[in-house]
Scaffold this motif. Structure first.
Motif, mmCIF file in Angstrom:
data_model
loop_
_atom_site.group_PDB
_atom_site.id
_atom_site.type_symbol
_atom_site.label_atom_id
_atom_site.label_comp_id
_atom_site.label_asym_id
_atom_site.label_seq_id
_atom_site.Cartn_x
_atom_site.Cartn_y
_atom_site.Cartn_z
ATOM 1 N N ALA A 58 -8.491 4.001 6.831
ATOM 2 C CA ALA A 58 -9.728 3.742 6.210
ATOM 3 C C ALA A 58 -9.707 3.633 4.540
ATOM 4 C CB ALA A 58 -10.616 3.532 6.439
ATOM 5 N N TRP A 59 -8.962 4.524 3.957
ATOM 6 C CA TRP A 59 -8.370 4.960 2.280
ATOM 7 C C TRP A 59 -7.600 4.210 1.556
ATOM 8 C CZ3 TRP A 59 -12.242 7.424 -0.441
ATOM 9 C CH2 TRP A 59 -13.515 8.676 0.672
ATOM 10 N N ASP A 60 -7.886 4.019 0.657
ATOM 11 C CA ASP A 60 -6.679 3.531 -0.553
ATOM 12 C C ASP A 60 -6.065 4.187 -1.270
ATOM 13 O OD1 ASP A 60 -5.584 0.347 0.733
ATOM 14 O OD2 ASP A 60 -7.861 -0.109 0.197
ATOM 15 N N LEU A 61 -5.135 4.059 -1.142
ATOM 16 C CA LEU A 61 -4.372 5.058 -2.392
ATOM 17 C C LEU A 61 -3.241 4.079 -3.307
ATOM 18 C CD1 LEU A 61 -1.944 7.500 -0.393
ATOM 19 C CD2 LEU A 61 -3.884 7.893 -2.454
ATOM 20 N N ARG A 88 -5.442 10.009 -5.745
ATOM 21 C CA ARG A 88 -6.594 9.508 -5.332
ATOM 22 C C ARG A 88 -6.829 8.458 -3.919
ATOM 23 N NH1 ARG A 88 -7.883 4.539 -9.062
ATOM 24 N NH2 ARG A 88 -5.781 4.107 -10.113
ATOM 25 N N PHE A 89 -8.256 8.406 -3.949
ATOM 26 C CA PHE A 89 -8.512 7.506 -2.783
ATOM 27 C C PHE A 89 -9.769 6.621 -2.624
ATOM 28 C CE2 PHE A 89 -6.522 11.343 -0.395
ATOM 29 C CZ PHE A 89 -5.625 10.870 0.449
ATOM 30 N N THR A 90 -9.572 5.348 -2.363
ATOM 31 C CA THR A 90 -10.606 4.929 -2.704
ATOM 32 C C THR A 90 -11.174 3.548 -1.050
ATOM 33 O OG1 THR A 90 -9.524 4.499 -5.149
ATOM 34 C CG2 THR A 90 -11.187 3.067 -3.762
ATOM 35 N N ARG A 91 -11.868 4.401 -1.314
ATOM 36 C CA ARG A 91 -12.922 3.116 -0.364
ATOM 37 C C ARG A 91 -14.688 3.155 -0.148
ATOM 38 N NH1 ARG A 91 -13.687 6.415 6.454
ATOM 39 N NH2 ARG A 91 -15.740 6.957 4.307
ATOM 40 N N ASP A 92 -14.922 1.845 0.011
ATOM 41 C CA ASP A 92 -16.298 0.821 -0.154
ATOM 42 C C ASP A 92 -16.783 1.028 -1.535
ATOM 43 O OD1 ASP A 92 -16.181 0.639 2.111
ATOM 44 O OD2 ASP A 92 -16.702 2.356 3.139
ATOM 45 N N GLN A 126 1.847 -9.328 3.221
ATOM 46 C CA GLN A 126 0.708 -8.740 4.023
ATOM 47 C C GLN A 126 0.821 -8.003 5.063
ATOM 48 O OE1 GLN A 126 -0.846 -13.082 6.715
ATOM 49 N NE2 GLN A 126 -1.681 -11.681 8.144
ATOM 50 N N LYS A 127 1.954 -7.982 5.355
ATOM 51 C CA LYS A 127 2.441 -6.776 6.585
ATOM 52 C C LYS A 127 2.363 -5.166 5.739
ATOM 53 C CE LYS A 127 6.056 -8.848 9.072
ATOM 54 N NZ LYS A 127 7.486 -8.765 9.579
ATOM 55 N N TRP A 128 2.378 -5.672 4.538
ATOM 56 C CA TRP A 128 2.766 -3.939 3.217
ATOM 57 C C TRP A 128 1.336 -3.957 2.495
ATOM 58 C CZ3 TRP A 128 7.470 -5.183 0.884
ATOM 59 C CH2 TRP A 128 8.442 -5.071 2.050
ATOM 60 N N THR A 129 0.341 -4.967 3.514
ATOM 61 C CA THR A 129 -1.011 -4.592 2.586
ATOM 62 C C THR A 129 -1.757 -3.885 3.556
ATOM 63 O OG1 THR A 129 -2.163 -6.782 2.467
ATOM 64 C CG2 THR A 129 -0.499 -5.544 0.421
ATOM 65 N N GLY A 130 -1.927 -4.469 5.173
ATOM 66 C CA GLY A 130 -2.728 -4.825 6.251
ATOM 67 C C GLY A 130 -2.562 -3.008 6.653
ATOM 68 N N ARG A 131 -3.621 -2.986 7.387
ATOM 69 C CA ARG A 131 -4.501 -1.557 7.758
ATOM 70 C C ARG A 131 -3.449 -1.424 9.243
ATOM 71 N NH1 ARG A 131 -7.375 0.266 3.805
ATOM 72 N NH2 ARG A 131 -8.278 -0.619 2.436
ATOM 73 N N PHE A 132 -3.341 -0.440 10.290
ATOM 74 C CA PHE A 132 -2.641 0.331 10.965
ATOM 75 C C PHE A 132 -4.813 0.292 12.339
ATOM 76 C CE2 PHE A 132 0.331 0.725 8.147
ATOM 77 C CZ PHE A 132 1.377 0.026 8.799
ATOM 78 N N ARG A 140 0.564 -0.749 -0.373
ATOM 79 C CA ARG A 140 0.008 0.139 -0.420
ATOM 80 C C ARG A 140 0.897 1.265 0.240
ATOM 81 N NH1 ARG A 140 -3.513 0.707 4.136
ATOM 82 N NH2 ARG A 140 -4.968 1.866 3.447
ATOM 83 N N ARG A 141 0.050 2.288 -0.040
ATOM 84 C CA ARG A 141 1.026 3.379 -0.089
ATOM 85 C C ARG A 141 0.194 4.261 0.905
ATOM 86 N NH1 ARG A 141 -0.930 6.310 -5.174
ATOM 87 N NH2 ARG A 141 0.788 8.201 -4.123
ATOM 88 N N ILE A 142 0.917 4.805 1.833
ATOM 89 C CA ILE A 142 -0.409 5.537 2.747
ATOM 90 C C ILE A 142 0.179 7.212 3.437
ATOM 91 C CG2 ILE A 142 -0.585 3.239 4.231
ATOM 92 C CD1 ILE A 142 1.838 3.866 5.883
#
Length: 308
Positions: A260-263, A203-207, A300-306, A163-165
């Motif tokens: 909660a938002w994804d880039l 560009r943010f994506t959620r649900d 798994q670590k890098w695509t998970g949420r904090f 992910r990018r955060i």
């Protein structure tokens, strides 16, 4: 007929003085051995072996050919042994390229272990924040975050997804507040990586909902380590891949925001020239990196949420 088999059979015949013993040594039938010997003599246009009911012996031409052929076979076996030894113990200079951030976090820490396994390989790391031409620059392995290579002569092996955060230091949030919405994010100081595909657009994506925002940075840089240092110093909120920020977040040095938002995610790949037979130094490094990434469960670590 296989020329090397013909020559190997002839040398065995000359050394053992028997066609049947030579055939047994090479795991051939007597009929097949006889055909190989006849084919060799026909191709050379000369009689190499004379046989009678009591014994087998070499002609003068056969003697001369034997003296040369056994040297050639010995050289071939030495060459095969050298190749096998190299495959087990690779040598030479291994040229790797990666971004400075990836090289610092995920190449440099592994070099001691790789060098202990393969002490005769010299590793050259070219840390650059651009995609070098692999062929023109004689690169063995490039580590990149793009889905494909425009050059069909390049092979890709996927290592992980990341992910990018967005994240900043606790000191920054204590001073500037913690944005809870995308709209509030625009009121904050941003640290922008200029080599991103669209550095001034997020560009943010959620649900299933996508929101695109134009952003301007307080600080812009072509190097993620400059932005990371600025974020750790409390200058603002940076946007970087999790593979760079994960340890800082786990340690509490940086805090993710709007998690909660994804880039758009990035794919981390190994890229290397297409070859029918990879050199041992390249093959061992590719396998070493893939083994390490799997063992560390990085994807798994890098695509998970904090959860922030």
């Amino acid at each position: 007929m296989d020329r090397w088999t013909e020559i190997e059979l002839f040398v065995q015949v000359a050394e053992s003085g028997s066609l049947s013993r030579a055939a047994e040594a090479l795991d051939l039938s007597n009929a097949a051995a006889s055909r190989h010997l006849s084919a060799l003599e026909a191709r050379l246009g000369a009689r190499l072996v004379e046989r009678n009911t009591r014994r087998l012996y070499l002609t003068d031409t056969g003697q001369e050919f034997f003296s040369r052929a056994k040297v050639v076979l010995a050289d071939l076996k030495d060459a095969e042994s050298a190749v096998n030894a190299t495959a087990l113990n690779p040598t030479g200079v291994l040229r790797i390229t990666a971004s400075l951030s990836f090289a610092m976090h995920h190449v440099a820490p592994l070099l001691r272990e790789y060098s202990q396994r393969y002490p005769n390989v010299t590793v050259h790391v070219e840390a650059v924040n651009r995609y070098m031409d692999i062929i023109d620059n004689n690169i063995d392995v490039a580590i990149r975050t793009r889905e494909y290579e425009p050059d069909s002569n390049i092979t890709i092996r996927r290592l992980a997804e990341t992910r990018r955060i967005l994240a900043a230091s606790p000191r920054y949030f204590a001073r500037a507040g913690f944005p809870k919405t995308l709209e509030e994010l625009l009121q904050h100081k941003l640290l922008i990586y200029t080599h991103a595909n669209t550095p001034n657009e997020l560009r943010f994506t959620r649900d299933g909902q996508t929101t695109t925002m134009a952003v301007k940075g307080l600080l812009e840089s072509n190097d993620g380590q400059i932005l990371r240092a600025a974020a750790l110093d409390g200058l603002g909120i940076l946007v970087q891949p999790t593979y760079i920020l994960y340890d800082d977040i786990v340690a509490g040095r940086l805090v993710p925001v709007l998690d909660a938002w994804d880039l758009p995610h990035l794919s981390i790949n190994l890229a290397y020239p297409n070859r029918k037979h990879l050199s041992a130094k390249v093959r061992t490094f590719i396998d070493f990196m893939a083994e390490h990434f799997a063992k560390m469960n990085y994807e798994q670590k890098w695509t998970g949420r904090f959860g922030v």
